[in-house]
Design an enzyme around this catalytic site. Structure first.
Site, PDB file in Angstrom:
ATOM      1  N   MET A  17       0.844  -1.202   0.000  1.00 24.08           N
ATOM      2  CA  MET A  17       0.000   0.000   0.000  1.00 24.08           C
ATOM      3  C   MET A  17       0.883   1.257   0.000  1.00 24.08           C
ATOM      4  O   MET A  17       0.413   2.357   0.319  1.00 24.08           O
ATOM      5  CB  MET A  17      -0.941   0.000   1.209  1.00 24.08           C
ATOM      6  CG  MET A  17      -1.920  -1.176   1.171  1.00 24.08           C
ATOM      7  SD  MET A  17      -3.424  -0.881   2.085  1.00 24.08           S
ATOM      8  CE  MET A  17      -2.791  -0.655   3.728  1.00 24.08           C
ATOM      9  N   GLY A  18       2.163   1.090  -0.332  1.00 23.49           N
ATOM     10  CA  GLY A  18       3.053   2.246  -0.395  1.00 23.49           C
ATOM     11  C   GLY A  18       3.536   2.672   0.971  1.00 23.49           C
ATOM     12  O   GLY A  18       3.485   1.894   1.926  1.00 23.49           O
ATOM     13  N   HIS A  24       9.254  -3.451   3.330  1.00 29.79           N
ATOM     14  CA  HIS A  24       8.799  -3.671   1.951  1.00 29.79           C
ATOM     15  C   HIS A  24       9.996  -3.971   1.031  1.00 29.79           C
ATOM     16  O   HIS A  24       9.918  -4.848   0.165  1.00 29.79           O
ATOM     17  CB  HIS A  24       8.099  -2.418   1.406  1.00 29.79           C
ATOM     18  CG  HIS A  24       6.870  -1.997   2.157  1.00 29.79           C
ATOM     19  ND1 HIS A  24       6.843  -0.884   2.960  1.00 29.79           N
ATOM     20  CD2 HIS A  24       5.631  -2.534   2.224  1.00 29.79           C
ATOM     21  CE1 HIS A  24       5.633  -0.740   3.475  1.00 29.79           C
ATOM     22  NE2 HIS A  24       4.870  -1.735   3.055  1.00 29.79           N
ATOM     23  N   GLY A  34       5.068 -10.325   3.775  1.00 27.04           N
ATOM     24  CA  GLY A  34       5.817 -10.246   5.029  1.00 27.04           C
ATOM     25  C   GLY A  34       5.119 -11.016   6.140  1.00 27.04           C
ATOM     26  O   GLY A  34       3.881 -10.981   6.245  1.00 27.04           O
ATOM     27  N   ASP A  54       2.391  -9.441   8.616  1.00 24.61           N
ATOM     28  CA  ASP A  54       0.945  -9.661   8.527  1.00 24.61           C
ATOM     29  C   ASP A  54       0.701 -11.163   8.414  1.00 24.61           C
ATOM     30  O   ASP A  54       0.256 -11.662   7.378  1.00 24.61           O
ATOM     31  CB  ASP A  54       0.382  -8.910   7.324  1.00 24.61           C
ATOM     32  CG  ASP A  54       0.583  -7.411   7.459  1.00 24.61           C
ATOM     33  OD1 ASP A  54      -0.294  -6.749   7.992  1.00 24.61           O
ATOM     34  OD2 ASP A  54       1.661  -6.918   7.045  1.00 24.61           O
ATOM     35  N   SER A  82       6.536  -0.492  10.180  1.00 21.54           N
ATOM     36  CA  SER A  82       5.165  -0.404   9.679  1.00 21.54           C
ATOM     37  C   SER A  82       4.931   1.003   9.154  1.00 21.54           C
ATOM     38  O   SER A  82       5.439   1.980   9.716  1.00 21.54           O
ATOM     39  CB  SER A  82       4.177  -0.684  10.821  1.00 21.54           C
ATOM     40  OG  SER A  82       2.885  -0.245  10.453  1.00 21.54           O
TER      41      SER A  82
HETATM   42  P1  AMP Z   1       1.449  -3.004   3.444  1.00 21.48           P
HETATM   43  O1  AMP Z   1       2.007  -1.937   2.573  1.00 21.48           O
HETATM   44  O2  AMP Z   1       1.427  -2.651   4.889  1.00 21.48           O
HETATM   45  O3  AMP Z   1       0.149  -3.567   2.929  1.00 21.48           O
HETATM   46  O4  AMP Z   1       2.470  -4.208   3.362  1.00 21.48           O
HETATM   47  C1  AMP Z   1       2.859  -4.762   2.132  1.00 21.48           C
HETATM   48  C2  AMP Z   1       3.678  -5.994   2.389  1.00 21.48           C
HETATM   49  O5  AMP Z   1       4.838  -5.640   3.142  1.00 21.48           O
HETATM   50  C3  AMP Z   1       2.933  -7.049   3.217  1.00 21.48           C
HETATM   51  O6  AMP Z   1       3.229  -8.345   2.715  1.00 21.48           O
HETATM   52  C4  AMP Z   1       3.500  -6.843   4.599  1.00 21.48           C
HETATM   53  O7  AMP Z   1       3.455  -7.998   5.407  1.00 21.48           O
HETATM   54  C5  AMP Z   1       4.951  -6.487   4.253  1.00 21.48           C
HETATM   55  N1  AMP Z   1       5.564  -5.802   5.390  1.00 21.48           N
HETATM   56  C6  AMP Z   1       5.090  -4.720   6.065  1.00 21.48           C
HETATM   57  N2  AMP Z   1       5.898  -4.425   7.112  1.00 21.48           N
HETATM   58  C7  AMP Z   1       6.894  -5.348   7.094  1.00 21.48           C
HETATM   59  C8  AMP Z   1       8.042  -5.592   7.914  1.00 21.48           C
HETATM   60  N3  AMP Z   1       8.306  -4.833   8.978  1.00 21.48           N
HETATM   61  N4  AMP Z   1       8.852  -6.624   7.597  1.00 21.48           N
HETATM   62  C9  AMP Z   1       8.572  -7.425   6.526  1.00 21.48           C
HETATM   63  N5  AMP Z   1       7.518  -7.246   5.722  1.00 21.48           N
HETATM   64  C10 AMP Z   1       6.688  -6.224   5.988  1.00 21.48           C
END
Ligand code: AMP
Length: 290
Positions: free
Chosen positions: A32-33, A39, A152, A155, A190
């Protein structure tokens, strides 16, 4: 080199078609950027395993409930592209960043109905969340036609829900889970950490610290689940501006606890905590006694 940016489904379709005609392996990283090192670790893993990597940047409205942070969710595309540029040495990254209308045009009516691993934990507190996640992720899998997708462990439940619908619906893609990237003091990275004041940022360490404490308790005396969970909740609630949605020790596949309160390994400890107004999640897997 700046990655190639694609905004429309039709353009993505022709790019993907040409990659497949050349028999190239495509990796996919949905986000989601508001990108951070977590990421980027997924992108690096995909780059290692694939000829081309597609990174989607899309704040998906259908996974937010009314009153959640959809409007205020950080949108930092220029910075995201700069971070991706740093790892685009081979010029094989494509960024897909569609508008909401492109993803959900007028007369959009079809959703992925997920149950099983989607029902407990996050499912209890965000009942429509995984339906939105599964729908957008399946759409993106179809659009990217990727060979593998990288998620990741941050989640963890999301990964299990995605593995479940990929299996149930015979989606031809390999799902890989990558480790949680943490700040040096243990806070899981995060996009939502930027909502925290410096003082709340320090208090947010209670998530990773109570997970570590729980791991110690389990490995030291194989405690009953209730005792470990209660100790974690007590530690988190030591501050009046914290509240706990859940702390749970569960089977890593079903996401359900053992009915008899014992802890069988492998186990996953998951928690969702509000620090002031910011809802954070974290988790830890305990594979075995060693
Ligand atoms: P999001 O942008 O929050 O939807 O996350 C996109 C992807 O990045 C998802 O697969 C998350 O699990 C992964 N992700 C977010 N934070 C982390 C982190 N601290 N370590 C590893 N992967 C992450």
């Amino acid at each position: 080199m700046k990655p190639q940016v694609v905004r429309e489904c039709a353009e993505l379709h022709s790019v993907v078609k040409s990659l497949h005609l050349q028999n190239l392996r495509v990796g996919f990283v949905p986000t989601m950027g508001a990108l951070h090192a977590g990421h980027i670790s997924l992108v690096k893993e995909s780059l290692k395993q694939s000829d081309w990597t597609i990174v989607s940047i899309f704040v998906n409205p259908t996974q937010f409930a009314p009153g959640e942070d959809f409007e205020k969710y950080p949108r930092t595309l220029e910075n995201d592209l700069a971070l991706l540029e740093e790892v685009n040495e081979k010029e094989n990254i494509i960024v897909f960043t569609p508008s909401a209308d492109e993803m959900y045009p007028k007369n959009f009516h079809s959703y992925v109905d997920v149950a099983g691993a989607a029902l407990p934990l996050e499912g209890t507190f965000r009942p429509t969340h995984f339906r939105g996640v599964a729908t957008v992720v399946l759409k993106l899998f179809n659009m990217t036609q990727a060979d593998a997708a990288f998620f990741g462990q941050k989640d963890f439940q999301q990964v299990q829900v995605i593995r479940q619908f990929v299996r149930d619906l015979n989606v031809p893609i390999e799902i890989q889970m990558c480790p949680i990237i943490r700040e040096t003091d243990g806070l899981a990275m995060s996009s939502r950490n930027r909502y925290l004041s410096p003082e709340a940022r320090t208090r947010a360490l209670c998530l990773s610290q109570s997970l570590e404490k729980a791991r110690e308790m389990i490995l030291r005396d194989g405690c009953r689940s209730r005792r470990v969970v209660d100790a974690a909740i007590r530690a988190i609630l030591a501050h009046p501006n914290h509240s706990v949605d859940y702390v749970a020790i569960v089977d890593p596949v079903t996401l359900l606890p053992n009915e008899d309160d014992t802890i069988q390994l492998p186990a996953a400890i998951l928690l969702a905590v509000r620090v002031d107004d910011t809802r954070l999640i974290d988790n830890l897997l305990i594979e075995s006694e060693n």
